[in-house]
Design a protein around this motif. Sequence first.
Motif, mmCIF file in Angstrom:
data_model
loop_
_atom_site.group_PDB
_atom_site.id
_atom_site.type_symbol
_atom_site.label_atom_id
_atom_site.label_comp_id
_atom_site.label_asym_id
_atom_site.label_seq_id
_atom_site.Cartn_x
_atom_site.Cartn_y
_atom_site.Cartn_z
ATOM 1 N N LEU A 127 -72.347 5.172 28.500
ATOM 2 C CA LEU A 127 -72.627 4.888 30.054
ATOM 3 C C LEU A 127 -72.061 3.446 30.380
ATOM 4 C CD1 LEU A 127 -73.717 6.188 32.642
ATOM 5 C CD2 LEU A 127 -76.195 5.518 31.868
ATOM 6 N N ALA A 128 -72.386 2.446 29.532
ATOM 7 C CA ALA A 128 -72.371 1.150 29.646
ATOM 8 C C ALA A 128 -70.958 0.744 29.922
ATOM 9 C CB ALA A 128 -73.115 0.148 28.836
ATOM 10 N N MET A 129 -70.040 1.470 29.201
ATOM 11 C CA MET A 129 -68.457 1.578 29.232
ATOM 12 C C MET A 129 -67.889 1.646 30.565
ATOM 13 S SD MET A 129 -65.328 2.951 29.082
ATOM 14 C CE MET A 129 -65.913 4.570 28.968
ATOM 15 N N LYS A 130 -68.665 2.583 31.260
ATOM 16 C CA LYS A 130 -67.661 2.921 32.651
ATOM 17 C C LYS A 130 -67.356 1.874 33.335
ATOM 18 C CE LYS A 130 -68.205 7.272 31.250
ATOM 19 N NZ LYS A 130 -66.985 7.843 30.664
ATOM 20 N N SER A 131 -68.151 0.749 33.558
ATOM 21 C CA SER A 131 -67.976 -0.465 34.576
ATOM 22 C C SER A 131 -66.871 -1.349 34.229
ATOM 23 C CB SER A 131 -69.330 -1.200 34.579
ATOM 24 O OG SER A 131 -69.774 -1.763 33.390
#
Length: 517
Positions: free
Chosen positions: A355-359
């Motif tokens: 989830l953190a990778m999306k940004s």
Amino acid sequence: MSLLPFPGQPAQRPRRRGVASVNAEVRDGIVPAAGSLAKTQDLGPAVSGQNYRLVALIIASALFMEFVDATVLATALPTMARDFGVRAPEMSIALTSYLLALAIFIPASSVLADRYGSRTVFRAAILLFMAGSLACGQSRTLEMIVVSRFVQGIGGAMMIPVGRLVLLRSVAKQDMVNAMSWLLVPALIGPIVGPPLGGFIVTYLDWRWIFYINLPVGVLGVWLVGRFIANIKEDQPAPFDPRGFVLSGLSLGCLLFGFEMVSRPGEGGAATALVAIGVVAGIFYIRHARGREGAILDLTLMRDPTFRLSVIAGSLTRITQGAQPFLLPLMMQVGFGFSAARSGTITVATAIGSLAMKSVAQRVLRWFGFRRALIWNGVIATAGYAICGLFRPNWPVWAMFGMLAISGFFMSFQFTAYNTIAYDGVDKRHMSSATAFYSTFQQLMLSLGICVAAIALHLAMLANGHAAPALEDFSAAFWVVTSISLSATLWNVRFARDAGAEISGHVAPAAAEKQAA
């Protein structure tokens, strides 16, 4: 207010979509694409119906039920194995049968929706998923739960692509980002909620509640679908390819179950026979599909070098991604002696990292370009999961959690890059078949990852003379699957240096100097 098509809408025809919109839908492989998604109205309705957010929420809720179910089950496998009286590694077939159903039926779902209507097929998908869930909860043997999970998988195969097709046909272009964000939430939140929820259910309740909690959600979903979703059909649906469907399904089914049975003692003859049948059926399918228009899996797509490299390298990488949810809970519960609840709170780290990778994905691709990012990130992601083979009970929880979060971050980026660049050279006319082809291979390789992990674990146990899996056996299994995924680097280096430049916005140094001159 009904969500029937608006008066004066354009006729159905291949939708003009850029690769960026395809990437937003496919993302990092959690939500598979389907062939029918490229066959929608050009821009959808001119104005969205007032209920479009509710439609998005209905579809998202159904998908959330599916994703939570899949991640919860992985945590419960050791407990289920004890109840069924089998070794824990043998429970891999319960995961494999579900993923196998996805791989077989995802390509067919688009044809069914076009022929019978999106509402009819989506509602049938929820009912099938509920029936499979009820049968899973009532299962008393491993064989029964395998069949029940396959029924669940058929429902899931139709639920994912048809749900997104409904949304694309119900929402105007200016509202699509808002609506699609609802649809992607279950893919991101489901894996986060699943492991701790599974651990809680297994530790404090009965594992059968993993499946029973789907029933009230499904009943509500069936009613809402009938009330708010239009039954949109194609006037001239594409002809179904029954021979191709049978041959491809026979090939995939026999190969996957043959590989899975290799890990079982005394099943060598049956496993060899299944693999042989799968190979023969695959050869017949290739002969059937070669140069054939409308084949259920279009092999001519592999002529495009970027698509071919993404399929091959992505498939090798997904071996690890498929094995990880199977090996980690087993190692922590069987090898470490952790409770299911404690195991779930640790393994959730991979979803948080994803989830953190999306940004940051878009910025990283703009800086480094696809080729360099795939090469180096692939090595880092695979090495991270290889380190998991060194986990031991005396490791601090924060260290294991952090390592899994980092691994999930890099692996999720890798799939985002693969699934974006895959369609770079695919023309609009073949986008439908390309998404179906790629989605099928996504699910196939996740299934194969479980099979490879189970086989590697069984062989390590034989080599070390262990009746039950020990820590060194889990380590060996992790290193086998990650070494296979590491071989994807040999294919990543074959991408063109400027591959996907228009998508990422990356300008290679040589090109930048030329532009400056």
